[in-house]
Design an enzyme around this catalytic site. Sequence first.
Site, short mmCIF file in Angstrom:
data_model
loop_
_atom_site.label_atom_id
_atom_site.label_comp_id
_atom_site.label_asym_id
_atom_site.label_seq_id
_atom_site.Cartn_x
_atom_site.Cartn_y
_atom_site.Cartn_z
N CYS A 163 31.89 37.71 44.47
CA CYS A 163 30.77 38.27 43.90
C CYS A 163 29.70 37.33 43.85
O CYS A 163 28.59 37.97 43.59
CB CYS A 163 31.21 38.77 42.47
SG CYS A 163 32.09 37.73 41.56
N HIS A 257 24.91 38.71 38.24
CA HIS A 257 25.08 37.29 38.90
C HIS A 257 23.59 37.26 39.41
O HIS A 257 22.91 37.92 40.20
CB HIS A 257 25.89 37.26 39.84
CG HIS A 257 27.48 37.08 39.56
ND1 HIS A 257 27.67 36.99 38.11
CD2 HIS A 257 28.49 36.85 40.22
CE1 HIS A 257 29.17 36.90 38.15
NE2 HIS A 257 29.64 36.90 39.36
N1 LIG Z 1 35.41 40.08 37.45
C1 LIG Z 1 34.65 40.35 38.69
O1 LIG Z 1 33.60 40.31 38.48
C2 LIG Z 1 35.59 39.97 39.90
C3 LIG Z 1 34.46 40.06 41.11
C4 LIG Z 1 35.25 40.14 42.46
C5 LIG Z 1 36.64 40.00 42.38
N2 LIG Z 1 37.36 39.83 41.39
C6 LIG Z 1 38.86 39.68 41.60
O2 LIG Z 1 39.52 40.88 41.10
C7 LIG Z 1 40.87 40.33 40.68
C8 LIG Z 1 40.79 41.02 39.23
O3 LIG Z 1 39.74 40.51 38.25
P1 LIG Z 1 39.53 40.91 37.02
O4 LIG Z 1 38.36 40.21 36.61
O5 LIG Z 1 39.54 42.26 37.02
O6 LIG Z 1 40.76 40.10 36.15
P2 LIG Z 1 41.37 40.56 34.91
O7 LIG Z 1 40.39 41.20 33.89
O8 LIG Z 1 42.07 39.26 34.42
O9 LIG Z 1 42.52 41.73 35.25
C9 LIG Z 1 43.64 41.32 35.83
C10 LIG Z 1 44.66 42.51 36.13
O10 LIG Z 1 45.63 42.08 37.07
C11 LIG Z 1 46.76 42.63 36.48
N3 LIG Z 1 48.09 41.62 36.56
C12 LIG Z 1 48.16 40.34 35.97
N4 LIG Z 1 49.48 40.03 36.49
C13 LIG Z 1 49.92 40.81 37.22
C14 LIG Z 1 51.03 40.94 37.96
N5 LIG Z 1 52.05 40.20 37.95
N6 LIG Z 1 51.34 42.21 38.77
C15 LIG Z 1 50.35 43.10 38.77
N7 LIG Z 1 49.18 43.11 38.09
C16 LIG Z 1 49.05 41.97 37.46
C17 LIG Z 1 46.43 42.74 35.05
O11 LIG Z 1 47.33 43.63 34.26
P3 LIG Z 1 47.82 43.31 32.68
O12 LIG Z 1 46.73 44.05 31.90
O13 LIG Z 1 49.18 44.46 32.81
O14 LIG Z 1 48.11 42.06 32.57
C18 LIG Z 1 45.04 43.35 35.19
O15 LIG Z 1 44.86 44.56 35.33
C19 LIG Z 1 40.99 38.94 40.83
O16 LIG Z 1 41.48 38.72 41.98
C20 LIG Z 1 39.50 38.49 40.83
O17 LIG Z 1 39.14 37.17 41.50
C21 LIG Z 1 36.95 39.87 40.18
#
Ligand SMILES: NC(=O)c1ccc[n+]([C@@H]2O[C@H](COP(=O)([O-])OP(=O)(O)OC[C@H]3O[C@@H](n4cnc5c(N)ncnc54)[C@H](OP(=O)(O)O)[C@@H]3O)[C@@H](O)[C@H]2O)c1
Length: 366
Positions: A163, A257
């Site tokens: 991002c 951002h």
């Molecule tokens: N936030 C951003 O702006 C952004 C931008 C680009 C890319 N990303 C990428 O997108 C991904 C998710 O980011 P996020 O910001 O949404 O993170 P987040 O809010 O921490 O959410 C993480 C998600 O992953 C799930 N998860 C955790 N452990 C798992 C497992 N063992 N098996 C399957 N699912 C699991 C969680 O489920 P539970 O609720 O059940 O724990 C939750 O749904 C990351 O790889 C991040 O680098 C994020």
Amino acid sequence: MSKKIPVGILGATGMVGQRYISLLEGHPWFEVKYLAASPRSAGKSYAEALGGRWQMSLPLSADVAGMKVSDASDLDAALAAKKAGNCEFVFSAVDLDKAGIIALEDAYAKAGFPVVSNNSAHRWTADVPMLIPEINHAHVDVIPAQRKARGWDSGFIVVKPNCSIQSYMLPVHALMAAGYEVKTLFITTLQAVSGAGYPGVASLDVVDNIVQLPGEEDKSEKEPLKILGSLKDGKFENLAGMRITAHCNRVAVTDGHTACVSLGFGDKKPSLDEVKRIWKAYRGVPQELALPFAPVSPIIVHDDADRPQPRKDRDLDKAMAVSVGRLRSCPVLDIRFTGLHHNTVRGAAGGGILNAELLKAKGYIG
Ligand SMILES: NC(=O)c1ccc[n+]([C@@H]2O[C@H](COP(=O)([O-])OP(=O)(O)OC[C@H]3O[C@@H](n4cnc5c(N)ncnc54)[C@H](OP(=O)(O)O)[C@@H]3O)[C@@H](O)[C@H]2O)c1
């Protein structure tokens, strides 16, 4: 009206997963029918699994709140959903280590699911395209070679980039597409807290403070070179000759951002008026195809000296437009400007949806 394509979200309870659910509400082509997250959430209704974590401004619909969440690693559950007509492809946004994400996404692709990923794990896999549809829509042409090499039939994997880079990639590409070689980029990012997921950064770390993000700098410097590179004989060749240096920081902004950019051209240098004209006129394949999530003007140019600002500009044109302002000459390089985008929309779920729309328009989905 034809039936919508049923989609699944892996990581549905996270910050990006929630944004997918909110953005896909009323989408003309896609309908959320399958939700999966960690084993902690599996078996619960979506509302129970969230347990008060819903961060979106739109209320959660009763339909989605009551949907059952599966364990993302339970492929039998995903295949049963596919058989029942509830999951034709998946958006992937899970918080797992690199090996875990690669194993998960490969398993879905092998089982026949197109995987539209937000995760970084596969960004440097040789035959996986890293897409910003306005820039490198043609990179999806690697999909037949990817399938052939891995013995996958209908499944495949595409990813979107980090991002942090979206605030400058469209402005830079617009200038390059107009014939101006960009040789040097000096970037300082000011990244929102939602970029760290939920609960993300502790408030005591980020309020009244700025947190350094060394892990984002390598991505900000290298990912543009694959995106701006070419696809030859089923292989990506990175762009050569562009040098990027980045300083990345987390600031106490919820969404949006910002990137402060100084840019150096090759021998041919446009005037500031020409740069503005190029940015305002910039359009890409998503606009030509009128994809539902494509912003009408991918780059919005601000003339006021105090714009762009995250709170005022991040939601422009479905939160999919990149705002640029403060364009001026640079005493060190050639020009400088400030770019801004919505990190969980253009930089995450909205970017993933635009990728899926491109894949549908090109016949890879649906
Ligand atoms: N936030 C951003 O702006 C952004 C931008 C680009 C890319 N990303 C990428 O997108 C991904 C998710 O980011 P996020 O910001 O949404 O993170 P987040 O809010 O921490 O959410 C993480 C998600 O992953 C799930 N998860 C955790 N452990 C798992 C497992 N063992 N098996 C399957 N699912 C699991 C969680 O489920 P539970 O609720 O059940 O724990 C939750 O749904 C990351 O790889 C991040 O680098 C994020």
